[in-house]
Design an enzyme around this catalytic site. Sequence first.
Site, PDB file in Angstrom:
ATOM      1  N   ARG A   8      -8.946  11.575 -25.612  1.00  0.00           N
ATOM      2  CA  ARG A   8      -7.600  11.354 -25.065  1.00  0.00           C
ATOM      3  C   ARG A   8      -6.763  12.632 -25.021  1.00  0.00           C
ATOM      4  NH1 ARG A   8      -6.536   6.199 -28.899  1.00  0.00           N
ATOM      5  NH2 ARG A   8      -8.109   7.314 -30.084  1.00  0.00           N
ATOM      6  N   THR A  73     -15.175   5.763 -37.986  1.00  0.00           N
ATOM      7  CA  THR A  73     -14.555   6.226 -39.232  1.00  0.00           C
ATOM      8  C   THR A  73     -15.335   5.791 -40.484  1.00  0.00           C
ATOM      9  OG1 THR A  73     -13.027   4.365 -38.954  1.00  0.00           O
ATOM     10  CG2 THR A  73     -12.196   6.533 -38.387  1.00  0.00           C
TER      11      THR A  73
HETATM   12  C1  UD1 Z   1      -7.730   4.702 -36.723  1.00  0.00           C
HETATM   13  C2  UD1 Z   1      -7.910   3.353 -37.413  1.00  0.00           C
HETATM   14  C3  UD1 Z   1      -6.724   2.464 -37.045  1.00  0.00           C
HETATM   15  C4  UD1 Z   1      -5.437   3.124 -37.443  1.00  0.00           C
HETATM   16  C5  UD1 Z   1      -5.328   4.546 -36.858  1.00  0.00           C
HETATM   17  C6  UD1 Z   1      -4.149   5.272 -37.474  1.00  0.00           C
HETATM   18  C7  UD1 Z   1     -10.314   2.887 -37.570  1.00  0.00           C
HETATM   19  C8  UD1 Z   1     -11.456   2.154 -36.988  1.00  0.00           C
HETATM   20  N1  UD1 Z   1      -9.142   2.725 -36.965  1.00  0.00           N
HETATM   21  O1  UD1 Z   1      -7.759   4.470 -35.319  1.00  0.00           O
HETATM   22  O2  UD1 Z   1      -6.839   1.204 -37.708  1.00  0.00           O
HETATM   23  O3  UD1 Z   1      -4.344   2.359 -37.029  1.00  0.00           O
HETATM   24  O4  UD1 Z   1      -6.506   5.316 -37.149  1.00  0.00           O
HETATM   25  O5  UD1 Z   1      -3.936   6.486 -36.867  1.00  0.00           O
HETATM   26  O6  UD1 Z   1     -10.487   3.560 -38.561  1.00  0.00           O
HETATM   27  N2  UD1 Z   1     -13.106  10.457 -37.010  1.00  0.00           N
HETATM   28  C9  UD1 Z   1     -14.237  11.035 -37.543  1.00  0.00           C
HETATM   29  N3  UD1 Z   1     -15.455  10.581 -37.173  1.00  0.00           N
HETATM   30  C10 UD1 Z   1     -15.620   9.537 -36.313  1.00  0.00           C
HETATM   31  C11 UD1 Z   1     -14.464   8.944 -35.786  1.00  0.00           C
HETATM   32  C12 UD1 Z   1     -13.218   9.412 -36.148  1.00  0.00           C
HETATM   33  O7  UD1 Z   1     -14.144  11.976 -38.333  1.00  0.00           O
HETATM   34  O8  UD1 Z   1     -16.767   9.187 -36.049  1.00  0.00           O
HETATM   35  C13 UD1 Z   1     -11.788  10.980 -37.407  1.00  0.00           C
HETATM   36  C14 UD1 Z   1     -10.976  11.492 -36.232  1.00  0.00           C
HETATM   37  O9  UD1 Z   1     -11.190  12.870 -36.042  1.00  0.00           O
HETATM   38  C15 UD1 Z   1      -9.555  11.203 -36.674  1.00  0.00           C
HETATM   39  C16 UD1 Z   1      -9.693   9.992 -37.585  1.00  0.00           C
HETATM   40  O10 UD1 Z   1     -11.046   9.919 -37.960  1.00  0.00           O
HETATM   41  O11 UD1 Z   1      -9.004  12.286 -37.402  1.00  0.00           O
HETATM   42  C17 UD1 Z   1      -9.295   8.690 -36.904  1.00  0.00           C
HETATM   43  O12 UD1 Z   1     -10.091   8.488 -35.755  1.00  0.00           O
HETATM   44  P1  UD1 Z   1      -9.464   8.011 -34.390  1.00  0.00           P
HETATM   45  O13 UD1 Z   1     -10.539   7.894 -33.401  1.00  0.00           O
HETATM   46  O14 UD1 Z   1      -8.290   8.820 -34.059  1.00  0.00           O
HETATM   47  O15 UD1 Z   1      -9.032   6.527 -34.824  1.00  0.00           O
HETATM   48  P2  UD1 Z   1      -7.881   5.641 -34.195  1.00  0.00           P
HETATM   49  O16 UD1 Z   1      -8.385   4.985 -32.985  1.00  0.00           O
HETATM   50  O17 UD1 Z   1      -6.640   6.396 -34.119  1.00  0.00           O
END
Ligand code: UD1
Length: 406
Positions: A8, A73
């Site tokens: 995004r 996550t």
């Molecule tokens: C996540 C939460 C959501 C919450 C939101 C708050 C989950 C499934 N959802 O959603 O409930 O409201 O954050 O901001 O957890 N990341 C990794 N590895 C991965 C995926 C993500 O390290 O495989 C890291 C990303 O870099 C980021 C963080 O985890 O810093 C959150 O990931 P992101 O994809 O932004 O989750 P949201 O959709 O925002």
Amino acid sequence: MAAGVSSRMNTQIAKVLHEVCGRPMLAYVLDACREVGIKKIYVVVGFSSEQVKECFSDADDIVWVEQDKQLGTAHAVLCCREHLKDFRGETLVLCGDGPLIRTQTLKSLIESHEAGQSAATLATAILDDPSGYGRIVRDRYNNIQGIVEDADCTKEQAAIREINPSYYLFDNKVLFEALEKVKPDNVKEEYYLTDAVSGIITTGHKVTAVTAVRPEEAMGVNSRAQLSQASKIMQQRIQQQLMESGVTIVDPDNTWIDARAKIGRDTVIEPFTYIHGNVTIGQNCRIGPFAYLRNGTVLKNDVVLGVYTEVKNSTLADGVRARHHSYIGDAVVGQNVNIGAGSITANFNGRKVSQTKIGDNCYIGSGAILIAPLELKDGLHVNAGTVVSQESVNELGGKADNDVSQ
Ligand code: UD1
Ligand code: CA
């Protein structure tokens, strides 16, 4: 968690390195952890991981954990298994894209967790517009039942305004047991950490959700628009703190101050001033309007910088005045020096950058060009419109125009 690709944001740079008020987002999250006494931080990196590691290479409390594929996550946290599987204690889990996190919130999270003797505690926020965030689903006794991601919400769940900012504290053993069981059966086919929370509840452990996060603090930065909103909020915090410490900011909306800047008491920052990088300003200074202070600027006390004055990587001693249209780069300026309108240090000759030293009580007339490398002795008077090089100063026995100073 800092491994995500961030489609995004539409970026080649790791999302957590995008800057909020001059510092990468991740820096704020790390600092918040340190401020509550956390000694070891596992940072999960993947997309552009080399950049992220490089940026924080000075930190000796970070253990880097690679997540080769960004599967969600829960998977990100599970990547720390080798390091943490035998650890008995509590693990705090945070997102690297939440720079607005406050230390106070983490403290209340830790306190609630300890007081409630819960297996997991999460801090939640209530937002007017909860879209995009995981929703907190509670039962009729107000106990948390689980977290449902935005994309997976029913219409009723989508209307829930209590959201998950991703501030969690877990009993480490319970966390890793739950992570093993998470399945990617959701719209995005990802392993959700939020499902681990639901799993912990299902297995009968106590999970507490405390509404402890202010709405403005809950934001996760997923887009450039959110990056700018987060920066705005951070800017307000920075200015608020400076004002409380005795700095006058005449027009906060039209002033930008880097998170790393330090400013002394009774200094006045006039409108349209832009302070970027490691900048230190002493007491009783008057900066702006329209001043631009860059990295490495140190101003001692009673310094006056006016309209269109740019300073970079320079130290200006007490009482220096540069009121109009100047560039001072890579310079060391002595006490009570007056730098006239339009004077500049020519610090770059196309190949290298050199230093200019201006002694105490020098007078630099309007429109003077000081060609670096250059050293001007104390009390020197440089006439308006002069081009000064070390050669020309030496020819005059180091006393260029000194007689005109009276
Ligand atoms: C996540 C939460 C959501 C919450 C939101 C708050 C989950 C499934 N959802 O959603 O409930 O409201 O954050 O901001 O957890 N990341 C990794 N590895 C991965 C995926 C993500 O390290 O495989 C890291 C990303 O870099 C980021 C963080 O985890 O810093 C959150 O990931 P992101 O994809 O932004 O989750 P949201 O959709 O925002
Ligand atoms: Ca996010």
